[in-house]
Design a protein around this motif. Sequence first.
Motif, PDB file in Angstrom:
ATOM      1  N   GLY A 107      16.558  -6.892  13.207  1.00 48.12           N
ATOM      2  CA  GLY A 107      15.650  -7.657  12.362  1.00 48.12           C
ATOM      3  C   GLY A 107      14.386  -8.057  13.087  1.00 48.12           C
ATOM      4  N   GLU A 108      14.526  -8.488  14.365  1.00 54.89           N
ATOM      5  CA  GLU A 108      13.353  -8.879  15.146  1.00 54.89           C
ATOM      6  C   GLU A 108      12.449  -7.689  15.418  1.00 54.89           C
ATOM      7  OE1 GLU A 108      14.855 -12.585  17.884  1.00 54.89           O
ATOM      8  OE2 GLU A 108      15.713 -10.603  18.301  1.00 54.89           O
ATOM      9  N   ILE A 109      13.055  -6.556  15.756  1.00 56.49           N
ATOM     10  CA  ILE A 109      12.254  -5.361  16.030  1.00 56.49           C
ATOM     11  C   ILE A 109      11.580  -4.873  14.755  1.00 56.49           C
ATOM     12  CG2 ILE A 109      12.400  -2.918  16.687  1.00 56.49           C
ATOM     13  CD1 ILE A 109      14.537  -3.747  18.734  1.00 56.49           C
ATOM     14  N   ASP A 110      12.295  -4.904  13.646  1.00 59.07           N
ATOM     15  CA  ASP A 110      11.690  -4.504  12.369  1.00 59.07           C
ATOM     16  C   ASP A 110      10.499  -5.392  12.028  1.00 59.07           C
ATOM     17  OD1 ASP A 110      13.613  -2.572  12.175  1.00 59.07           O
ATOM     18  OD2 ASP A 110      14.830  -3.610  10.674  1.00 59.07           O
ATOM     19  N   GLU A 111      10.621  -6.683  12.331  1.00 57.36           N
ATOM     20  CA  GLU A 111       9.519  -7.614  12.057  1.00 57.36           C
ATOM     21  C   GLU A 111       8.297  -7.281  12.917  1.00 57.36           C
ATOM     22  OE1 GLU A 111       8.562 -12.427  12.205  1.00 57.36           O
ATOM     23  OE2 GLU A 111      10.615 -11.695  12.502  1.00 57.36           O
ATOM     24  N   ILE A 112       8.539  -6.951  14.194  1.00 57.01           N
ATOM     25  CA  ILE A 112       7.438  -6.556  15.080  1.00 57.01           C
ATOM     26  C   ILE A 112       6.778  -5.284  14.560  1.00 57.01           C
ATOM     27  CG2 ILE A 112       6.856  -5.777  17.406  1.00 57.01           C
ATOM     28  CD1 ILE A 112       9.240  -7.513  18.381  1.00 57.01           C
ATOM     29  N   ALA A 113       7.597  -4.316  14.153  1.00 58.17           N
ATOM     30  CA  ALA A 113       7.064  -3.064  13.616  1.00 58.17           C
ATOM     31  C   ALA A 113       6.219  -3.327  12.370  1.00 58.17           C
ATOM     32  CB  ALA A 113       8.204  -2.098  13.299  1.00 58.17           C
ATOM     33  N   ASP A 114       6.690  -4.219  11.528  1.00 56.86           N
ATOM     34  CA  ASP A 114       5.920  -4.576  10.323  1.00 56.86           C
ATOM     35  C   ASP A 114       4.571  -5.188  10.694  1.00 56.86           C
ATOM     36  OD1 ASP A 114       8.027  -3.704   8.783  1.00 56.86           O
ATOM     37  OD2 ASP A 114       8.778  -5.711   8.297  1.00 56.86           O
ATOM     38  N   GLN A 115       4.568  -6.052  11.708  1.00 61.01           N
ATOM     39  CA  GLN A 115       3.326  -6.683  12.141  1.00 61.01           C
ATOM     40  C   GLN A 115       2.329  -5.646  12.649  1.00 61.01           C
ATOM     41  OE1 GLN A 115       4.653  -9.540  15.032  1.00 61.01           O
ATOM     42  NE2 GLN A 115       5.375 -11.011  13.495  1.00 61.01           N
ATOM     43  N   TYR A 116       2.840  -4.672  13.412  1.00 61.26           N
ATOM     44  CA  TYR A 116       1.948  -3.614  13.885  1.00 61.26           C
ATOM     45  C   TYR A 116       1.382  -2.814  12.706  1.00 61.26           C
ATOM     46  CZ  TYR A 116       2.907  -4.250  18.847  1.00 61.26           C
ATOM     47  OH  TYR A 116       2.990  -4.754  20.115  1.00 61.26           O
ATOM     48  N   TRP A 117       2.235  -2.465  11.769  1.00 61.22           N
ATOM     49  CA  TRP A 117       1.779  -1.680  10.612  1.00 61.22           C
ATOM     50  C   TRP A 117       0.704  -2.441   9.837  1.00 61.22           C
ATOM     51  CZ3 TRP A 117       2.676   3.304   9.513  1.00 61.22           C
ATOM     52  CH2 TRP A 117       2.280   3.773   8.257  1.00 61.22           C
ATOM     53  N   GLN A 118       0.934  -3.737   9.643  1.00 61.35           N
ATOM     54  CA  GLN A 118      -0.034  -4.558   8.909  1.00 61.35           C
ATOM     55  C   GLN A 118      -1.357  -4.692   9.666  1.00 61.35           C
ATOM     56  OE1 GLN A 118       2.242  -8.133   8.366  1.00 61.35           O
ATOM     57  NE2 GLN A 118       3.705  -7.124   6.979  1.00 61.35           N
ATOM     58  N   ALA A 119      -1.298  -4.596  11.009  1.00 62.44           N
ATOM     59  CA  ALA A 119      -2.507  -4.671  11.824  1.00 62.44           C
ATOM     60  C   ALA A 119      -3.225  -3.323  11.917  1.00 62.44           C
ATOM     61  CB  ALA A 119      -2.152  -5.155  13.226  1.00 62.44           C
ATOM     62  N   GLY A 120      -2.680  -2.311  11.254  1.00 66.67           N
ATOM     63  CA  GLY A 120      -3.316  -0.996  11.266  1.00 66.67           C
ATOM     64  C   GLY A 120      -2.872  -0.086  12.387  1.00 66.67           C
ATOM     65  N   VAL A 121      -1.842  -0.500  13.138  1.00 71.47           N
ATOM     66  CA  VAL A 121      -1.321   0.323  14.230  1.00 71.47           C
ATOM     67  C   VAL A 121      -0.337   1.334  13.653  1.00 71.47           C
ATOM     68  CG1 VAL A 121      -0.013   0.309  16.387  1.00 71.47           C
ATOM     69  CG2 VAL A 121      -1.639  -1.540  15.886  1.00 71.47           C
ATOM     70  N   ARG A 122      -0.566   2.596  13.950  1.00 72.36           N
ATOM     71  CA  ARG A 122       0.248   3.669  13.361  1.00 72.36           C
ATOM     72  C   ARG A 122       1.020   4.480  14.398  1.00 72.36           C
ATOM     73  NH1 ARG A 122      -0.707   0.789   9.855  1.00 72.36           N
ATOM     74  NH2 ARG A 122      -1.687   1.184   7.829  1.00 72.36           N
ATOM     75  N   HIS A 123       0.974   4.072  15.652  1.00 72.42           N
ATOM     76  CA  HIS A 123       1.622   4.844  16.721  1.00 72.42           C
ATOM     77  C   HIS A 123       2.463   3.893  17.571  1.00 72.42           C
ATOM     78  CE1 HIS A 123       0.998   8.111  20.088  1.00 72.42           C
ATOM     79  NE2 HIS A 123       2.254   7.712  19.995  1.00 72.42           N
TER      80      HIS A 123
END
Length: 313
Positions: free
Chosen positions: A103-119
Motif C-alpha cells: 500500500g505504501e509503495i503503491d501510494e508513492i507510485a501514485d504520487q510520482y504518476w500525478q507529478a508527471g513521472v513516467r519512469h
Amino acid sequence: MTVTTRSEEAARSAASADTPLFGTMAGDISVSFEFFPPKNEKMESQLWDAITELAPLAPGFVSVTYGAGGSTRERTHATVARIRRETELVPAAHLTCVAASKGEIDEIADQYWQAGVRHIVALRGDPQPQDNGVFRPHPQGYESAAALVEGLRKRHDFEISVAAYPEVHPEASSAQSDLDNLKRKIDAGATRAITQFFFSADAYFRFLDKALTAGIDAPIVPGIMPVTSFAAIRRMSGNTLIPASLESLFTDLDERPGPRALVAAVAAADLCKRLYDGGVRDFHFYTLNKADQTYAICQLLGLRAHTPCEETV
C-alpha cells in the motif's frame, strides 16, 4: 603482385599515429545519468551544478536513487519532482521493496504518476542492517523486484528499468539463478535492465550472450562507474572483477585527486570504446553527483552538447 614500399608503410603508420585514440568516435550514442538526492544545502548545490552541466548532452533520462530502507524517500521524491518541474530532462525515480508495504509503495507510485513521472527504476533493495545481510521483505510488502515490477505495471503504465549483474549478484546462489531472476523481472514487464558497474567488456558481452540464450531480449544497458576513489570501488565491487591492469593505473593516486580523476575518465572512456566496438550504443553513467568525469567521457566518445538553434531571420 603488389609490393608495398617502406615509405608507403611509414606513411600509413604516420597517418595512424596522427589519429587520436578517440578521434574516430562518431558520437552516435545515447546516454543516461544517475544522481543521488542531496543531504544538505551544499550537496544540493553540487547536484544542480552537475545536472546543469550534463543536461546539454541530452540524456534519454536521469535517475535518482533511493536510500536504504527508504531513508531518502522524501528527498528522492523532491529531487525527481524538481527535475520534472524545472528542466527539460526526463526523470526516473528509484523505488525499492525495503521497509514498506504494498500500500505504501503503491501510494508513492501514485504520487510520482500525478507529478508527471513516467519512469521507475524498480529494485529489490539492500538488506537492512539489523537483518545481518539477509533481505527480509516487509510482511505486507513486495517480496522481490519482479513482484514490484508486476505491481507497478498493474498500477500505471510506467516505463520500468531493473538491475542486472554481469558478474552475478553477491547474494545469488548461482549465475543461473541470478539470470533466472532477471528473466522474471523482464517477464513481469520491465522495459530494460541497467547493469551494475563492471570493468571488463568481455564480462559484459558474455553476460549478453547468456541472457539471449535464456530468452531475454530486452535491452541491457551497461552501467559505467568512473573511479573517484579506488578504495571505495574496492569496497563496492562485491563480485565485480577489478583487472590488475586497471589497478596499476591508480597506483599512488589515492592522495592525488586531480590526476586520479583524469586517469579515471580515460579508463572509463576506454571501457566504453571497447563496448562501442562490440556494438553498444547506449550507456548509463553513475555520476556520483559530479559532472566533470562523465562529461569528459562523453566528449571522448564523440558526444557533443546540444545547444538551442538560433532563430533565423
